[in-house]
Design an enzyme around this catalytic site. Structure first.
Site, short mmCIF file in Angstrom:
data_model
loop_
_atom_site.label_atom_id
_atom_site.label_comp_id
_atom_site.label_asym_id
_atom_site.label_seq_id
_atom_site.Cartn_x
_atom_site.Cartn_y
_atom_site.Cartn_z
N TYR A 1 13.86 -32.12 -21.13
CA TYR A 1 12.55 -32.67 -21.46
C TYR A 1 12.27 -33.97 -20.72
CZ TYR A 1 11.38 -29.09 -24.74
OH TYR A 1 11.06 -27.89 -25.28
N LYS B 1 26.03 -25.16 -24.01
CA LYS B 1 26.24 -24.13 -22.99
C LYS B 1 27.23 -24.72 -21.99
CE LYS B 1 25.05 -20.20 -20.95
NZ LYS B 1 25.26 -18.85 -21.51
N ASP C 1 23.82 -18.84 -26.57
CA ASP C 1 23.41 -17.43 -26.61
C ASP C 1 24.11 -16.69 -27.76
OD1 ASP C 1 25.27 -18.35 -24.58
OD2 ASP C 1 25.72 -16.26 -24.16
N ASP D 1 14.68 -26.73 -29.36
CA ASP D 1 13.30 -26.27 -29.38
C ASP D 1 13.25 -24.78 -29.70
OD1 ASP D 1 10.49 -26.30 -28.88
OD2 ASP D 1 10.89 -25.46 -26.89
#
Ligand code: ATP
Length: 340
Positions: free
Chosen positions: A126, A178, A212, A236
């Site tokens: 962001y 991740k 994921d 988000d």
């Protein structure tokens, strides 16, 4: 007594905002919630009043109180106005976005869900450091985005999540990342997560999940999650996913929290199509108030409000958006009956 009151900025907002904020004020009074409201304008209402969607007196009030309950705001289109929410986030360095989701109406997709997601609010992708590079005759042949996470911010957000867990009787924090692919950007987040977890050993358990896998497990077995803390972009996406587990964004509360200010709000917008008709659902705003009570350490009142909402919904009363016929007034009265 007046000296025990907690000053709080109250922004009625646009569209259905004033109606649902009024419901909150009544319910707070009935609960004996200790807020001394300082009413301020923002959004379209403020533009009509003084030409500025975020007037200085409103900012000054939040600076003074460090606490605000905000109805939905509309950023005017055109006229070069910056997003009100983005401005507030930057102005008060609201580093944590809090998005709880619990089952309110049994018999939906999942029963007994109770998950709190803590999203980092200032960094990651962001940062929006983006540009294109030309190739051959295409000026936008390559799109580049640079994200960053600082060690200090990773630490601060994870600490906030663990601290929230302790203060609210939660048992486990899951650090979502991740780090197998974005080894630096989210590896740092995981590294700090593990360090902070050590400091809370014996009080709050910690585990970690790759984003994921987390998304899949949230759908297959959401009950394994308690508090989730994650970086900006993953937060988000996952915060809307968990809202979906309990029926969508319509009744989702949220908060943006910094060291010196915290702003509580409903996730839904100003719903101009139903404004002034007395049919708006005040539940998201009321659930935001529950969060606000927790934030100021009034767990007793938060639990009374939350329990009252559950008991009220158990009577079967529903506004139109959730398949009933009740209006804002009916729902508010039904809740007042439960908490008085
Ligand atoms: P904005 O531009 O302020 O985000 P929007 O209309 O795009 O407004 P929402 O305000 O979230 O987005 O509204 C989406 C739909 O959900 C609308 O049909 C609206 O009437 C409905 N809605 C949103 N909030 C509520 C609520 N609290 N009670 C009843 N219906 C609602």
């Amino acid at each position: 007594m007046a000296e025990n009151k907690i000053p709080a900025t109250l922004i009625p907002g646009d569209g259905i905002g004033p109606e649902i904020v009024e419901a909150v004020v009544e319910v707070c009074e009935a609960l004996g919630a200790p807020f001394a409201w300082d009413r301020q304008l923002a959004g379209l209402a403020a533009v009509a009043d003084c030409g500025d969607p975020l007037p200085l007196p409103t900012l000054e009030s939040i600076r003074q109180t460090g606490l605000a309950l905000k109805g939905p705001l509309t950023t005017p289109v055109g006229g070069g106005f910056k997003s009100i929410n983005v401005t507030l986030r930057k102005e008060f360095e609201l580093f944590a976005n809090l998005r709880p989701a619990r089952t309110l109406i049994p018999g939906g997709r999942f029963d007994a869900i109770d998950i709190v997601l803590v999203r980092e609010n200032l960094e990651g992708f962001y940062a929006a450091m983006e540009h294109y590079m030309p190739l051959d005759h295409d000026p936008k042949a390559i799109a580049i985005s640079t994200g960053f996470n600082t060690r200090a911010e990773c630490r601060r957000i994870v600490e906030y999540a663990f601290d929230y867990a302790v203060k609210n009787g939660r048992k486990k924090v899951t650090v979502v990342h991740k780090a197998n692919i974005l080894k630096a950007l989210t590896g740092l987040f995981l590294e700090e997560g593990r360090k902070v977890a050590k400091e809370y050993e014996g009080r709050v358990a910690m585990n970690d999940r790759i984003v994921d896998a987390c998304a899949m497990q949230l759908v297959l077995d959401p009950w394994q999650y308690d508090v989730i803390v994650t970086t900006n972009l993953f937060g988000d996406i996952l915060s809307d996913l968990i809202a979906g587990l309990v029926g969508g964004l319509g009744m989702a509360p949220g908060a943006n929290i910094g060291e010196n200010a915290a702003i509580f709000e409903a996730v839904h917008g100003s719903a101009p199509d139903i404004a002034g008709k007395g049919v708006a659902n005040p539940l998201a705003m009321l659930l935001s108030t529950e969060l606000m009570l927790r934030h100021v350490g009034r767990l007793d009142l938060a639990q009374r409000l939350g329990g009252g909402i559950d008991a009220m919904l158990a009577t079967g009363i529903r506004t139109r958006d959730i398949g009933g016929t009740a209006g804002t007034r009916d729902l508010t009265d039904a809740l007042l009956q439960q908490i008085r």
